[in-house]
Write a protein that holds these residues in place. Structure first.
Motif, PDB file in Angstrom:
ATOM      1  N   VAL A 291     -10.311  -2.390  -1.711  1.00  0.00           N
ATOM      2  CA  VAL A 291     -10.155  -1.147  -2.485  1.00  0.00           C
ATOM      3  C   VAL A 291     -11.554  -0.596  -2.783  1.00  0.00           C
ATOM      4  N   ASP A 292     -11.604   0.712  -3.038  1.00  0.00           N
ATOM      5  CA  ASP A 292     -12.876   1.329  -3.446  1.00  0.00           C
ATOM      6  C   ASP A 292     -13.099   1.173  -4.936  1.00  0.00           C
TER       7      ASP A 292
ATOM      8  N   VAL B 235       0.855  -1.186   0.000  1.00  0.00           N
ATOM      9  CA  VAL B 235       0.000   0.000   0.000  1.00  0.00           C
ATOM     10  C   VAL B 235       0.886   1.229   0.000  1.00  0.00           C
ATOM     11  N   LEU B 236       0.621   2.099  -0.912  1.00  0.00           N
ATOM     12  CA  LEU B 236       1.436   3.297  -1.015  1.00  0.00           C
ATOM     13  C   LEU B 236       0.543   4.521  -0.993  1.00  0.00           C
ATOM     14  N   THR B 237       1.061   5.592  -0.446  1.00  0.00           N
ATOM     15  CA  THR B 237       0.314   6.841  -0.472  1.00  0.00           C
ATOM     16  C   THR B 237       1.020   7.771  -1.440  1.00  0.00           C
TER      17      THR B 237
ATOM     18  N   ILE C  99      -9.380   7.710  -0.518  1.00  0.00           N
ATOM     19  CA  ILE C  99      -9.935   6.644  -1.344  1.00  0.00           C
ATOM     20  C   ILE C  99      -8.812   5.647  -1.623  1.00  0.00           C
ATOM     21  N   THR C 100      -9.160   4.371  -1.664  1.00  0.00           N
ATOM     22  CA  THR C 100      -8.168   3.328  -1.939  1.00  0.00           C
ATOM     23  C   THR C 100      -8.381   2.821  -3.358  1.00  0.00           C
TER      24      THR C 100
ATOM     25  N   ASP D 269      -4.080  12.230  -1.194  1.00  0.00           N
ATOM     26  CA  ASP D 269      -4.913  11.485  -0.240  1.00  0.00           C
ATOM     27  C   ASP D 269      -5.418  10.154  -0.809  1.00  0.00           C
ATOM     28  N   ILE D 270      -4.874   9.780  -1.944  1.00  0.00           N
ATOM     29  CA  ILE D 270      -5.238   8.475  -2.522  1.00  0.00           C
ATOM     30  C   ILE D 270      -4.266   7.426  -2.001  1.00  0.00           C
ATOM     31  N   GLU D 271      -4.808   6.294  -1.574  1.00  0.00           N
ATOM     32  CA  GLU D 271      -3.963   5.142  -1.211  1.00  0.00           C
ATOM     33  C   GLU D 271      -3.929   4.220  -2.416  1.00  0.00           C
TER      34      GLU D 271
END
Ligand code: GLU
Length: 299
Positions: free
Chosen positions: A119-120, A18-20, A58-59, A99-101
């Motif tokens: 995930v979304d 998981v990365l931001t 949001i992912t 702000d997206i993962e």
């Protein structure tokens, strides 16, 4: 029900990379257009849009090894057409790119990531088809690719899929759980001619090692590998399938699907769609600026 926030996310995503987002540009791509972020957008309570907006994040599942569509840069943040499209959809929800993962979404894992609520949405060169629709819903399409074959630049034996069965020693690589890995089977003398890996990077390495002779997947993915490995590879033959790319979301979330389709239309109307293309996948030779396709009904 959306469950990518809070404790469940720690449990379900802990095994995933998981990365931001933290900015930065891959040297091979241009400056992708900044999405307009709509902090004051208002959504009906209880919708996925309202939940994401309230969470402030949001992912998104995407590819990390596909130049032009989703390729992790030196900071580990993915860049490309899919990434830029996802950023624009997120922007319409009031979510800024930082702000997206980002979660790596290898081909065979995409339905699971969505169905498990990890995930979304998935924006990952993801062909819309009925088998996948049994588990998820697709917004879009936002692009239509087609399957093709890539070989070493000096290969004169393979000029298209018809040459595979008549050369049974030729090994073809593709990715587990992808449509090209399935489509190619009808062109092979036996299933042993096909080698599959989890991600396309491993096929590229296998080509470079001489373990396999050809790589088959969507033309626009292969175009990226040709461009990024100068002089090593070439595309042969014509595209022999149609691969409409959709955005995968939780099955039955019609309101979110319609929202995404509107966001895509908005991108096309304000020029961001074309700009997203020309600054990413469109930088590679042999690509053409697409028109946003008509959306499928959100069922
Ligand atoms: N578009 C094809 C698919 O969704 C191939 C590309 C990929 O593996 O992501 O299976």
């Amino acid at each position: 029900m959306r469950k990518t926030r809070g404790a469940s996310v720690a449990a379900t995503v802990s095994a995933l990379l998981v990365l931001t987002a933290c900015g930065g540009e891959d040297a091979s791509t241009g400056e992708a257009p900044e999405p307009s972020v709509e902090p004051s957008a208002s959504f009906e309570a209880g919708t996925t849009m309202a939940e994401i907006q309230q969470a402030g994040t949001i992912t998104v599942g995407t590819k990390f090894d596909q130049p032009g569509f989703g390729l992790a840069n030196l900071e580990g943040t993915p860049e490309g057409f899919d990434v830029t499209v996802a950023e624009h959809v997120a922007g319409q929800l009031g979510i800024a790119p930082e702000d997206i993962e980002w979660v790596e979404a290898p081909s065979a894992r995409r339905e699971d990531l969505i169905a498990n609520g990890d995930v979304d949405m998935v924006v990952a060169t993801y062909t819309i088809n009925d088998r996948r629709r049994e588990r998820i819903t697709f917004a879009g399409p936002y692009y239509v690719a087609g399957q093709q074959i890539m070989v070493n630049a000096d290969n004169t034996t393979i000029n298209g899929p018809e040459d595979l069965a008549v050369n049974p020693d030729v090994q073809v690589c593709s990715v587990t759980g992808s449509t090209p890995a399935e489509n190619i089977r009808q062109y092979l003398a036996s299933p042993d001619q096909l080698t599959t890996f989890e991600v396309y990077d491993d096929c590229v390495t296998a080509m470079q090692n001489g373990q396999v002779d050809a790589l088959t997947t969507d033309n626009v993915i292969l175009t990226g590998y040709v461009a990024e490995n100068e002089g090593q590879f070439k595309l042969v033959g014509e595209q022999f399938t149609e691969e409409p790319y959709g955005i995968g979301i939780e099955k039955g979330d019609t309101a979110f699907c319609e929202f995404i389709n509107d966001a895509l239309q908005q991108m096309a109307d304000d020029g961001a769609y074309e700009e997203a293309w020309t600054s990413t996948a469109g930088q590679y030779e042999g690509t053409e600026v697409p028109q946003l396709p008509e959306p499928d009904p959100c069922v």
